[in-house]
Motif scaffolding. Structure first.
Motif, short mmCIF file in Angstrom:
data_model
loop_
_atom_site.label_atom_id
_atom_site.label_comp_id
_atom_site.label_asym_id
_atom_site.label_seq_id
_atom_site.Cartn_x
_atom_site.Cartn_y
_atom_site.Cartn_z
N MET A 1 3.09 49.24 -15.90
CA MET A 1 1.92 48.76 -16.63
C MET A 1 0.64 49.36 -16.07
O MET A 1 0.41 49.35 -14.87
CB MET A 1 1.86 47.22 -16.57
CG MET A 1 0.72 46.67 -17.42
SD MET A 1 0.56 44.87 -17.29
CE MET A 1 2.06 44.33 -18.10
N ARG A 2 -0.19 49.89 -16.95
CA ARG A 2 -1.45 50.47 -16.51
C ARG A 2 -2.42 49.37 -16.09
O ARG A 2 -2.41 48.28 -16.67
CB ARG A 2 -2.09 51.27 -17.65
CG ARG A 2 -1.26 52.45 -18.10
CD ARG A 2 -1.96 53.19 -19.21
NE ARG A 2 -1.19 54.36 -19.61
CZ ARG A 2 -1.69 55.33 -20.36
NH1 ARG A 2 -2.94 55.28 -20.78
NH2 ARG A 2 -0.95 56.37 -20.67
N PRO A 3 -3.27 49.65 -15.10
CA PRO A 3 -4.22 48.64 -14.63
C PRO A 3 -5.10 48.09 -15.76
O PRO A 3 -5.31 46.87 -15.84
CB PRO A 3 -5.07 49.38 -13.60
CG PRO A 3 -4.21 50.52 -13.14
CD PRO A 3 -3.33 50.90 -14.30
N ALA A 4 -5.60 48.97 -16.63
CA ALA A 4 -6.48 48.51 -17.71
C ALA A 4 -5.73 47.58 -18.65
O ALA A 4 -6.30 46.64 -19.21
CB ALA A 4 -7.04 49.71 -18.49
N VAL A 5 -4.45 47.82 -18.81
CA VAL A 5 -3.62 46.96 -19.67
C VAL A 5 -3.46 45.58 -19.03
O VAL A 5 -3.58 44.55 -19.69
CB VAL A 5 -2.24 47.61 -19.93
CG1 VAL A 5 -1.30 46.62 -20.59
CG2 VAL A 5 -2.40 48.85 -20.79
N ALA A 6 -3.24 45.57 -17.71
CA ALA A 6 -3.07 44.30 -17.00
C ALA A 6 -4.35 43.47 -17.08
O ALA A 6 -4.31 42.26 -17.37
CB ALA A 6 -2.70 44.57 -15.54
N ILE A 7 -5.49 44.11 -16.86
CA ILE A 7 -6.78 43.41 -16.91
C ILE A 7 -6.99 42.80 -18.30
O ILE A 7 -7.38 41.64 -18.45
CB ILE A 7 -7.94 44.40 -16.59
CG1 ILE A 7 -7.86 44.83 -15.13
CG2 ILE A 7 -9.29 43.77 -16.91
CD1 ILE A 7 -8.76 46.00 -14.78
N THR A 8 -6.69 43.60 -19.32
CA THR A 8 -6.90 43.15 -20.70
C THR A 8 -5.97 41.99 -21.06
O THR A 8 -6.37 41.03 -21.72
CB THR A 8 -6.70 44.33 -21.67
OG1 THR A 8 -7.61 45.36 -21.33
CG2 THR A 8 -6.93 43.90 -23.11
N LEU A 9 -4.72 42.08 -20.60
CA LEU A 9 -3.74 41.02 -20.90
C LEU A 9 -4.20 39.67 -20.36
O LEU A 9 -4.10 38.65 -21.02
CB LEU A 9 -2.39 41.38 -20.27
CG LEU A 9 -1.40 42.14 -21.14
CD1 LEU A 9 -0.14 42.43 -20.34
CD2 LEU A 9 -1.05 41.33 -22.38
N VAL A 10 -4.68 39.70 -19.13
CA VAL A 10 -5.11 38.45 -18.50
C VAL A 10 -6.31 37.88 -19.25
O VAL A 10 -6.38 36.68 -19.53
CB VAL A 10 -5.45 38.68 -17.01
CG1 VAL A 10 -6.13 37.45 -16.42
CG2 VAL A 10 -4.19 39.02 -16.23
N GLU A 11 -7.26 38.75 -19.62
CA GLU A 11 -8.43 38.27 -20.34
C GLU A 11 -8.06 37.76 -21.74
O GLU A 11 -8.62 36.80 -22.24
CB GLU A 11 -9.46 39.40 -20.46
CG GLU A 11 -10.85 38.88 -20.69
CD GLU A 11 -11.88 39.72 -20.00
OE1 GLU A 11 -12.94 39.92 -20.57
OE2 GLU A 11 -11.62 40.21 -18.88
N LEU A 12 -7.08 38.39 -22.33
CA LEU A 12 -6.60 37.96 -23.64
C LEU A 12 -5.97 36.58 -23.56
O LEU A 12 -5.94 35.83 -24.53
CB LEU A 12 -5.57 38.99 -24.15
CG LEU A 12 -5.01 38.85 -25.56
CD1 LEU A 12 -6.11 39.01 -26.60
CD2 LEU A 12 -3.92 39.90 -25.80
N GLY A 13 -5.45 36.24 -22.37
CA GLY A 13 -4.85 34.93 -22.19
C GLY A 13 -3.34 34.97 -22.08
O GLY A 13 -2.67 33.95 -22.11
N LEU A 14 -2.80 36.17 -21.96
CA LEU A 14 -1.35 36.34 -21.84
C LEU A 14 -1.01 36.64 -20.39
O LEU A 14 -1.38 37.68 -19.86
CB LEU A 14 -0.90 37.55 -22.66
CG LEU A 14 -0.41 37.33 -24.08
CD1 LEU A 14 0.01 38.67 -24.66
CD2 LEU A 14 0.74 36.37 -24.10
N SER A 15 -0.31 35.73 -19.74
CA SER A 15 0.00 36.00 -18.33
C SER A 15 1.41 36.55 -18.18
O SER A 15 1.76 37.09 -17.14
CB SER A 15 -0.15 34.72 -17.52
OG SER A 15 0.65 33.70 -18.10
#
Lengths: 146, 128
Positions: free
Chosen positions: A83-97
């Protein structure tokens, strides 16, 4: 017209590498194909490589979580790798853990995770000793597994 | 203006959003957030709005440049906008993160909707 992502088999492991921007239908196909292949091959591990994936939205995120829990029901463990770092950051902000999804940084580390859990599944003493693995290596049973 | 009438419209919406985000020189993380929000909203337009359009543009305002995406449909509309923006609330089979999640991913988020009059969501991501 919807493309299908190839599912490769290496020994007891199924490997999927997502290389293109998939539409929702292709994502559903992948989930169905993987489930069928787990049953058909008796694989005990699934690796999903998302290192080429630029975004994971709630639809793809839900697919990853569903495959992870489906595979457990079918006696296989899923690891999502790359998983790319930008993807991880976005997922968390989206609300998907993606709490129930096992991840590893690279394909190699993902394969190690599966190897260790296979050793643990096959019984405690003998093989663990032979493989040279021990608790000090950070080996532990998957909390969601047993 | 891009038509969102089938699954490939959602893919195209992501591509258009990414191209504009790069033109606007957004950082990789900001690009990823915008494209993810575009993906969520384009899917909403398709699934809940019965299809619609995305209008994309670069905007300049008070010395800053940004990407603006407008998603419009002529679907049934949203009776309770506040409720629809609540995490976990869904009228369909999704996880209820599309609207509330994409709001968190962008700088400006405007939702206009009324029952029977369709839904328009306007989002903007500003360059730093």
């Amino acid at each position: 017209m919807t493309e299908r992502v190839p599912v490769l088999q290496i020994g007891q492991i199924l490997l999927v590498s997502i290389q293109t921007d998939l539409d929702d239908q292709a994502v559903v196909h992948l989930q169905d194909d993987l489930t069928a292949r787990i049953v058909g091959t008796g694989a005990d591990g699934v690796v999903i490589d998302i290192s080429a994936v630029e975004i994971v939205d709630s639809f793809v995120g839900r697919m990853l979580a569903t495959i992870a829990s489906l595979s457990l029901l079918l006696d296989a463990q899923t690891v999502v790798v790359g998983m790319r770092p930008a993807v991880a950051i976005t997922l968390v902000e989206l609300g998907l853990s993606l709490g129930g999804v096992r991840t590893a940084l690279t394909l190699e580390m993902g394969l190690k995770v599966l190897e260790r859990s296979r050793v643990l599944r096959q019984g405690p003493s003998q093989e663990l000793a032979e493989s040279g693995l021990s608790d000090e290596d950070g080996v532990r049973a998957d909390p969601a597994g047993q | 203006m891009l038509a969102i009438a089938a699954n490939d419209g959602v893919v195209r919406a992501r591509q258009v959003a990414r191209t504009l985000a790069q033109q606007c020189r957004l950082s990789l993380v900001e690009q990823t957030k915008l494209v993810t929000a575009a993906s969520e909203l384009a899917r909403n337009t398709l699934v809940y709005g019965g299809g619609g359009t995305m209008t994309a543009s670069l905007v300049d305002e008070r010395g800053r440049r940004g990407v603006r995406l407008v998603f419009a449909d002529q679907g049934p509309g949203i009776p309770d906008v506040d409720l629809a923006l609540t995490d976990g609330w869904t009228s369909g089979s999704g996880m209820g993160l599309g609207l509330s999640g994409s709001k968190r991913l962008v700088d400006d988020f405007v939702l206009e909707s009324a029952p029977g009059r369709g839904t328009t969501v306007t989002i903007t991501k500003w360059g730093r």
